[in-house]
Design a protein around this motif. Structure first.
Motif, PDB file in Angstrom:
ATOM      1  N   THR A   1      11.070   3.719 -14.042  1.00  0.00           N
ATOM      2  CA  THR A   1      10.792   4.606 -12.918  1.00  0.00           C
ATOM      3  C   THR A   1       9.417   5.246 -13.054  1.00  0.00           C
ATOM      4  O   THR A   1       8.843   5.322 -14.137  1.00  0.00           O
ATOM      5  CB  THR A   1      11.849   5.721 -12.826  1.00  0.00           C
ATOM      6  OG1 THR A   1      11.671   6.627 -13.932  1.00  0.00           O
ATOM      7  CG2 THR A   1      13.262   5.154 -12.872  1.00  0.00           C
ATOM      8  N   ARG A   2       8.926   5.736 -11.926  1.00  0.00           N
ATOM      9  CA  ARG A   2       7.639   6.443 -11.915  1.00  0.00           C
ATOM     10  C   ARG A   2       7.662   7.634 -12.866  1.00  0.00           C
ATOM     11  O   ARG A   2       6.696   7.870 -13.604  1.00  0.00           O
ATOM     12  CB  ARG A   2       7.301   6.894 -10.491  1.00  0.00           C
ATOM     13  CG  ARG A   2       6.023   7.722 -10.396  1.00  0.00           C
ATOM     14  CD  ARG A   2       5.675   8.045  -8.953  1.00  0.00           C
ATOM     15  NE  ARG A   2       5.247   6.832  -8.253  1.00  0.00           N
ATOM     16  CZ  ARG A   2       3.998   6.361  -8.238  1.00  0.00           C
ATOM     17  NH1 ARG A   2       3.036   7.007  -8.895  1.00  0.00           N
ATOM     18  NH2 ARG A   2       3.705   5.264  -7.571  1.00  0.00           N
TER      19      ARG A   2
ATOM     20  N   GLY B   1       4.715   0.670  -7.448  1.00  0.00           N
ATOM     21  CA  GLY B   1       5.880   1.295  -6.843  1.00  0.00           C
ATOM     22  C   GLY B   1       6.463   2.408  -7.685  1.00  0.00           C
ATOM     23  O   GLY B   1       5.936   2.778  -8.742  1.00  0.00           O
ATOM     24  N   ASP B   2       7.584   2.937  -7.206  1.00  0.00           N
ATOM     25  CA  ASP B   2       8.264   4.027  -7.883  1.00  0.00           C
ATOM     26  C   ASP B   2       9.331   3.520  -8.841  1.00  0.00           C
ATOM     27  O   ASP B   2       9.814   4.266  -9.693  1.00  0.00           O
ATOM     28  CB  ASP B   2       8.885   4.965  -6.843  1.00  0.00           C
ATOM     29  CG  ASP B   2       7.855   5.390  -5.807  1.00  0.00           C
ATOM     30  OD1 ASP B   2       6.764   5.831  -6.215  1.00  0.00           O
ATOM     31  OD2 ASP B   2       8.124   5.245  -4.595  1.00  0.00           O
TER      32      ASP B   2
ATOM     33  N   ALA C   1      10.046   0.360   1.261  1.00  0.00           N
ATOM     34  CA  ALA C   1       9.160  -0.801   1.111  1.00  0.00           C
ATOM     35  C   ALA C   1       9.385  -1.396  -0.271  1.00  0.00           C
ATOM     36  O   ALA C   1       9.750  -0.685  -1.209  1.00  0.00           O
ATOM     37  CB  ALA C   1       7.698  -0.407   1.300  1.00  0.00           C
ATOM     38  N   TRP C   2       9.152  -2.679  -0.371  1.00  0.00           N
ATOM     39  CA  TRP C   2       9.273  -3.329  -1.677  1.00  0.00           C
ATOM     40  C   TRP C   2       8.491  -4.638  -1.690  1.00  0.00           C
ATOM     41  O   TRP C   2       8.330  -5.312  -0.683  1.00  0.00           O
ATOM     42  CB  TRP C   2      10.731  -3.592  -2.044  1.00  0.00           C
ATOM     43  CG  TRP C   2      11.446  -4.567  -1.148  1.00  0.00           C
ATOM     44  CD1 TRP C   2      11.590  -5.910  -1.318  1.00  0.00           C
ATOM     45  CD2 TRP C   2      12.123  -4.252   0.077  1.00  0.00           C
ATOM     46  NE1 TRP C   2      12.311  -6.456  -0.292  1.00  0.00           N
ATOM     47  CE2 TRP C   2      12.650  -5.463   0.579  1.00  0.00           C
ATOM     48  CE3 TRP C   2      12.331  -3.061   0.790  1.00  0.00           C
ATOM     49  CZ2 TRP C   2      13.367  -5.503   1.777  1.00  0.00           C
ATOM     50  CZ3 TRP C   2      13.043  -3.131   1.974  1.00  0.00           C
ATOM     51  CH2 TRP C   2      13.550  -4.329   2.454  1.00  0.00           C
ATOM     52  N   SER C   3       7.946  -4.922  -2.835  1.00  0.00           N
ATOM     53  CA  SER C   3       7.323  -6.202  -3.135  1.00  0.00           C
ATOM     54  C   SER C   3       7.604  -6.408  -4.617  1.00  0.00           C
ATOM     55  O   SER C   3       6.826  -5.998  -5.473  1.00  0.00           O
ATOM     56  CB  SER C   3       5.812  -6.173  -2.848  1.00  0.00           C
ATOM     57  OG  SER C   3       5.215  -7.423  -3.158  1.00  0.00           O
ATOM     58  N   LEU C   4       8.755  -6.993  -4.884  1.00  0.00           N
ATOM     59  CA  LEU C   4       9.260  -7.055  -6.250  1.00  0.00           C
ATOM     60  C   LEU C   4       8.257  -7.686  -7.200  1.00  0.00           C
ATOM     61  O   LEU C   4       7.575  -8.653  -6.844  1.00  0.00           O
ATOM     62  CB  LEU C   4      10.587  -7.819  -6.256  1.00  0.00           C
ATOM     63  CG  LEU C   4      11.718  -7.072  -5.537  1.00  0.00           C
ATOM     64  CD1 LEU C   4      12.931  -7.974  -5.349  1.00  0.00           C
ATOM     65  CD2 LEU C   4      12.110  -5.815  -6.302  1.00  0.00           C
ATOM     66  N   PRO C   5       8.135  -7.061  -8.387  1.00  0.00           N
ATOM     67  CA  PRO C   5       9.057  -6.109  -9.027  1.00  0.00           C
ATOM     68  C   PRO C   5       8.913  -4.660  -8.604  1.00  0.00           C
ATOM     69  O   PRO C   5       9.598  -3.800  -9.158  1.00  0.00           O
ATOM     70  CB  PRO C   5       8.707  -6.263 -10.508  1.00  0.00           C
ATOM     71  CG  PRO C   5       7.240  -6.534 -10.500  1.00  0.00           C
ATOM     72  CD  PRO C   5       7.024  -7.439  -9.309  1.00  0.00           C
TER      73      PRO C   5
ATOM     74  N   ASP D   1       0.855  -1.181   0.000  1.00  0.00           N
ATOM     75  CA  ASP D   1       0.000   0.000   0.000  1.00  0.00           C
ATOM     76  C   ASP D   1       0.897   1.239   0.000  1.00  0.00           C
ATOM     77  O   ASP D   1       1.708   1.420   0.915  1.00  0.00           O
ATOM     78  CB  ASP D   1      -0.894  -0.001   1.249  1.00  0.00           C
ATOM     79  CG  ASP D   1      -1.899   1.139   1.244  1.00  0.00           C
ATOM     80  OD1 ASP D   1      -1.478   2.309   1.157  1.00  0.00           O
ATOM     81  OD2 ASP D   1      -3.105   0.865   1.352  1.00  0.00           O
ATOM     82  N   PRO D   2       0.804   2.096  -1.012  1.00  0.00           N
ATOM     83  CA  PRO D   2       1.708   3.251  -1.091  1.00  0.00           C
ATOM     84  C   PRO D   2       1.590   4.217   0.086  1.00  0.00           C
ATOM     85  O   PRO D   2       2.535   4.963   0.360  1.00  0.00           O
ATOM     86  CB  PRO D   2       1.277   3.938  -2.398  1.00  0.00           C
ATOM     87  CG  PRO D   2       0.625   2.871  -3.202  1.00  0.00           C
ATOM     88  CD  PRO D   2      -0.067   2.004  -2.197  1.00  0.00           C
ATOM     89  N   VAL D   3       0.458   4.208   0.781  1.00  0.00           N
ATOM     90  CA  VAL D   3       0.263   5.131   1.900  1.00  0.00           C
ATOM     91  C   VAL D   3       0.767   4.524   3.199  1.00  0.00           C
ATOM     92  O   VAL D   3       1.599   5.098   3.900  1.00  0.00           O
ATOM     93  CB  VAL D   3      -1.222   5.527   2.029  1.00  0.00           C
ATOM     94  CG1 VAL D   3      -1.431   6.414   3.254  1.00  0.00           C
ATOM     95  CG2 VAL D   3      -1.700   6.232   0.759  1.00  0.00           C
TER      96      VAL D   3
END
Length: 562
Positions: A453-454, A481-482, A411-415, A117-119
């Motif tokens: 990238t974002r 993600g970014d 935070a990360w949850s690849l990719p 969750d980005p927030v």
């Protein structure tokens, strides 16, 4: 509709042969077919998804199929062998979402099985919803109970809307996400409960099960497999071309060769036994058995309102088998042969119950599968597992050395990789610069092919390669993600020394079977031209005479329509 790129990514030899055999360049629209008369509508649409089935397995084992299952679909239906899940994150939830929405993740919102969750920066599951719980079974906080995160409509939703909710839409799966994402917003999902072995729905759909479900669960059909074993279906010579079991190292306590017994350590019918059932063909037998009960309990295909019904069935076990042993294994080979025989029995049932002349059948998959790295290495390929935790730790160390700030990746949850934009802004750094620095570092690591990238996605500054197109479709502005990381071919994100996994934009993960059978509506044949799974939704909407789902970007497969 966006113009699609059809340049092919790196392919394994078998897939390359089947893809190039019928490649036809651009995914161009064809003239609209004349709609059939309303009286010719199917009474029942059956959508079958075999979880984790690459089309190359259908090609490889087709001579061993019986007459009534997959061969029936190939001989009596339209078979698109160059069909693809045309997005860059090829996992179960994303693939199931594509089937009946006709949409890509950037619109339908399901970007993975789990994501950050980005927030809150907390991991969330694609179908979790704490407002609802399973009926008659325990519900964990991350269990799937509703389609709240699916942002668009499905063919089933449009069918119910067009018929004033008189059409019935039912989805059944061994996985909650397999059922929920096919059922859409207004259908009803039933999923296998590994704690009890029952099939259950959630309170999103109803407060209590109808009588037919209660009768079915009371019969405890799942208990009939206790003490039984999964053994090879065919003679030993049939498996001569499969990878030796020695190339499939097992986890501690897990077998890597036949037979596989189904039992519990306690000697009782308990959760460990019901969970073990998910690892082989008995789960799929139960799923199709429950689908038969749903057809009879809901009178699917004999709707008193005289409108079409839709049944979606996702067979989950092939995915579990391929994860554990790889698509090159004897276990995967045998499992597909068993699925073929199960489908033959199911089609015979449909013929007797509804009449196959009244049924439109679709079969596809949510994603394909790469080989186990150890097998691929034996084919002189650069194939390994990429440890995401180590990758991110090294990235944070690199960013700290350059910018003097700790954990700019938070935070990360690849990719997907998330940057701490608040800290970046507070430090007076430019977001795009940090993104680019991070991307260049990751790209220099072993096993990494591309990083997007974002800023690139938001500004449209993404190269027009096929992989870039697939990754852009997989990126959702609000949820993703970014940074998005793409491994090299045959590599995948994972740790350990066993099994394999999917999720890439390469053909071994995207190329899946797409078959449509219906005597009154479909022209049988082998179709070599490029197609996408998202084409199913507008094609079904066309045949059902309903509007396409809101975000559908596929085309109507007019060349296969009568």
């Amino acid at each position: 509709m966006k113009k699609r790129s059809t340049s092919l990514p790196l392919l394994r030899p078998l897939v390359l042969a089947c893809c190039l055999a019928g490649a036809s360049g651009a995914h161009a629209a064809t003239p609209a077919a004349k709609p059939a008369a309303s009286s010719a509508q199917p009474k029942l649409v059956v959508v079958l998804v075999v979880d984790g089935l690459p089309d190359e397995q259908v090609l490889r084992y087709r001579d061993q199929f019986g007459q009534g299952g997959l061969r029936r679909l190939m001989d009596q239906g339209a078979w698109y062998s160059n069909a693809h899940q045309a997005h860059g994150v090829t996992v179960t939830a994303v693939g199931h979402s594509a089937v009946l929405t006709g949409a890509y993740p950037y619109q339908h919102g399901i970007i993975g099985n789990n994501w950050i969750d980005p927030v809150t920066k907390q991991s969330i599951y694609c179908t979790e919803d704490h407002n609802y719980h399973y009926i008659g079974a325990p519900t964990r906080s991350d269990d799937g109970t509703s389609p709240a995160r699916l942002h668009v409509s499905t063919v089933g939703d449009e069918l119910r809307y067009a018929t004033g909710n008189r059409a019935k839409v039912v989805a059944v799966s061994g996985k909650d996400r397999g059922a929920i994402l096919l059922a859409g917003k207004t259908g009803t999902a039933y999923m296998y409960m590994e704690s009890t072995g029952d099939f259950a729905s959630s309170t999103y759909y109803m407060q209590s099960h109808p009588a037919w479900v209660q009768r079915y669960d009371a019969g405890k059909p799942q208990d009939r497999y206790y003490g039984k074993s999964w053994t090879p279906l065919l003679a030993d010579a049939a498996y001569a071309g499969d990878a030796p079991d020695s190339l499939t190292p097992s986890k501690p306590g897990q077998r890597n060769t036949f037979p596989f017994a189904y039992y519990s350590e306690s000697g009782e019918l308990d959760g460990s036994y019901y969970k073990r059932l998910k690892s082989g063909p008995f789960l799929d037998e139960l799923t199709l058995d429950f689908a038969r009960a749903a057809i009879e309990g809901e009178q699917l295909g004999a709707n008193p309102a005289g409108v079409p019904d839709l049944l979606a069935v996702s067979l989950s076990a092939h995915d579990y088998v391929n994860h554990a042993f790889g698509p090159e294994s004897k276990m995967s080979h045998d499992h597909l042969q068993r699925v073929d025989r199960m489908l033959a029995n199911f089609f015979n049932y449909l013929d007797k119950r509804v009449g196959l002349d009244n049924v439109l059948v679709v079969l596809t998959a949510d994603h394909g599968f790469p080989n186990v790295p150890e097998f691929a290495q034996g084919q002189h390929l650069d194939a390994q597992r990429l440890d995401g935790d180590k990758l991110i730790a090294a990235l944070n160390q690199h960013l700290q050395a350059k910018y003097g700030q700790d954990k700019l990746v938070n935070a990360w949850s690849l990719p997907n990789v998330h940057l701490d934009y608040a800290l970046i802004d507070k430090s007076g750094l430019r977001r795009a610069e940090v993104e680019d620095t991070a991307a260049r570092f990751i790209e220099a690591q072993a096993g990494v092919a591309e990083v997007y990238t974002r800023t690139q996605f938001e500004h449209g500054a993404v190269a027009g390669t096929r992989i870039a197109t697939l990754m852009r479709r997989a990126w959702n502005r609000e949820a993703s993600g970014d940074l998005m990381v793409v491994t090299k071919p045959y590599w995948y994100f994972g740790t350990g020394t066993t099994g394999t996994s999917h999720g890439s934009p390469y053909a071994y993960d995207t190329n899946v079977p797409l078959m449509i059978m219906g005597k009154r509506w479909i022209k049988p044949g082998y179709y070599g031209q490029y197609a996408e799974v998202v084409d199913l939704a507008p094609t079904l909407a066309n045949l059902l005479h309903v509007r396409p789902p809101a975000a559908a970007e596929g085309r109507v497969l007019t060349e296969a329509l009568r």
